[in-house]
Design a protein around this motif. Structure first.
Motif: not given
Length: 480
Positions: A32-34, A248-255, A466-473
């Motif tokens: 969803k974030a991606l 390593g990419i930190l998981n996010g939290l559903d804010m 924030r996590s999604a941007l790192e996965y996109m990289d």
């Protein structure tokens, strides 16, 4: 105009449809974030069609029927599709899935059969849909057979010739022991002449780690720890050979879900600007649990699965070591009977302790919204969400310095003045936990300093964006 990246997620669980652990949060929230990013990749998720999903109100549309080869006889696959939160989900059904009454049965041969069948069927489904993924993003040992199969077949398979793979490790010790024969039965041979130790040459996760183009785990700290004997599950030497591909990419939290300004479970809503209102939640929580109504006495909490990995056994002795100080405590969780019994005993012998041995999601939220400090004594913690939720709710985390916990918490006494968000302790022992609690309770006496800790934690950004941007990289690096 750049073409949209096509990402095929393969996972054993994904919230909100099915969630057992942190893997469910990632596979549910990350797609969803991606999709919400400006680059907006085309993300599709494949899950087994567990009986619970089949019985749910989800509108399942049949999309394909085909067979997966097996040593005995080919196995029929029925595939379905549904939209979930704007994401296209596909569901794999067939004898190994239909006969399974739980997500994880505890029998790794049966689970190995189910998840190998599922992984191979997910790859065949993409072919039938004429949807060649740029990336197969597989999660943990259950989806690792897809990564290994891609490596074995891509040179002779035009459809997958340009597909790259990312394997996310949520919990390294779960390698898929017991699933070896299931892999053989589906035609996936053991690894020969590889960098893997011989004993790991037929284990699903090990084969995925050998084959994936990139590997990531759910925090930078855990990525480092996986290369050490203490946390490497006896694969640390092999993993060192893949160090350049490990991220390593930190998981996010559903804010949105975890928001003290809107949380329906909280009697009183509040923010970092209206922190004084939080006291009312503490007052009501103490009343609800029959604890002393003194609002000045610090209220400690632990919300945890009763599990040795979670360090739950360290808490009762640590609390016994600090009975000379004023505090009250709430323990919420269920699991190992021995650990439950210890929590129950602590409750009986200490009037300032309440142990609630069940899972109660609404109560957990009231505890986050009313307690002063949350204990997270994990022996290891790949990422952890408890500390992020605690900070979001102004419930200061006190945790073992491991994995994602040390990546997300700045120790009050170690950081520069005005940067601390919690407390960390090094050694997994009751004595060091008790010592950290003493440090925290000393700071609590100065409410100006304590409210600074709370506000800093509440302002941290642990969103999935924030996590999604790192996965996109990583995806972009793989396809370039």
């Amino acid at each position: 105009m750049n073409k949209k990246l096509k990402i095929l997620f393969i996972a054993a669980e994904a919230a909100p449809l099915v969630k057992i652990g942190g893997l469910g949060d990632v596979a549910g929230s990350l797609p969803k974030a991606l999709s919400a990013l400006p680059s907006s990749p085309d993300v599709r998720v494949v899950l087994p069609l567990y009986p619970t999903i089949k019985k749910s109100s989800l509108e399942l549309n049949p999309v394909a029927s085909f067979e997966v080869s097996h040593r005995d006889d080919p196995l029929l696959v029925e595939a379905f599709q549904a939209e979930v939160n704007g994401i296209s989900f596909y569901f794999i059904n067939g004898p190994p899935v239909a006969s399974s009454h739980a997500v994880y049965s505890g029998d790794n041969y049966l689970d190995g059969t189910k998840f190998t069948f599922f992984s191979l069927a997910a790859m065949d489904l993409a072919k039938l849909l004429k949807w060649p993924p740029d990336i197969i993003h597989a999660h943990d040992w259950h989806a690792a057979p897809a990564v290994y199969n891609l490596r074995l077949t891509k040179n002779k398979d035009d459809f997958y010739q340009n597909t790259k793979s990312l394997l996310t490790v949520h919990n390294l010790p779960y390698l898929g022991h017991g699933a070896e024969d299931a892999l053989q039965a589906f035609g996936l041979p053991r690894a020969h002449m590889s960098a893997l130790p011989d004993w790991a040459g037929q284990l699903p996760l090990a084969l995925g780690l050998l084959s994936a183009d990139k590997i990531n785990t759910v925090s930078p700290g855990y990525a480092d720890e996986m290369l050490t004997p203490e946390f490497g599950a006896h694969l640390e030497k092999f993993l060192t050979t893949r160090k350049g591909d490990l991220i390593g990419i930190l998981n996010g939290l559903d804010m949105i879900s975890w928001n003290p300004e809107t949380d329906a479970s909280l009697p009183v809503k509040y923010s970092s600007d209206t922190l004084k209102k939080r006291k009312e939640n503490k007052k009501l929580l103490l009343e609800e649990l029959g604890l002393s109504p003194d609002l000045d006495t610090p209220l400690l909490a632990m919300i945890n699965r009763m599990d040795h990995q979670k360090g739950v056994d360290l808490v009762p002795p640590a609390l016994e070591m600090i009975t000379d100080l004023d505090w009250q405590a709430i323990i919420l969780g269920t699991g190992d009977q021995v650990l439950e019994d210890a929590a129950q005993k602590l409750d009986k012998e200490n009037p300032q302790v309440r142990s609630i041995l069940e899972f109660d999601g609404a109560l957990a939220r009231r505890i986050y919204g009313g307690s002063d400090l949350i204990m997270i004594p994990s022996r290891y913690e790949p990422c952890g969400l408890t500390q992020m939720i605690g900070m979001r709710y102004g419930c200061v985390p006190l945790a073992r310095a491991t994995g994602g916990l040390k990546d997300t918490i700045v120790d009050y006494h170690d950081g520069k003045t005005g940067t601390g968000t919690g407390f960390l302790f090094q050694k997994p022992s009751s004595k060091t936990l008790a010592s950290a609690l003493r440090r925290a309770l000393e700071v609590y006496k100065d409410q100006r300093r304590w409210s600074g800790l709370q506000r800093r934690g509440m302002k941290r950004d642990y969103s999935w964006k924030r996590s999604a941007l790192e996965y996109m990289d990583i995806y972009q690096e793989l396809v370039s």
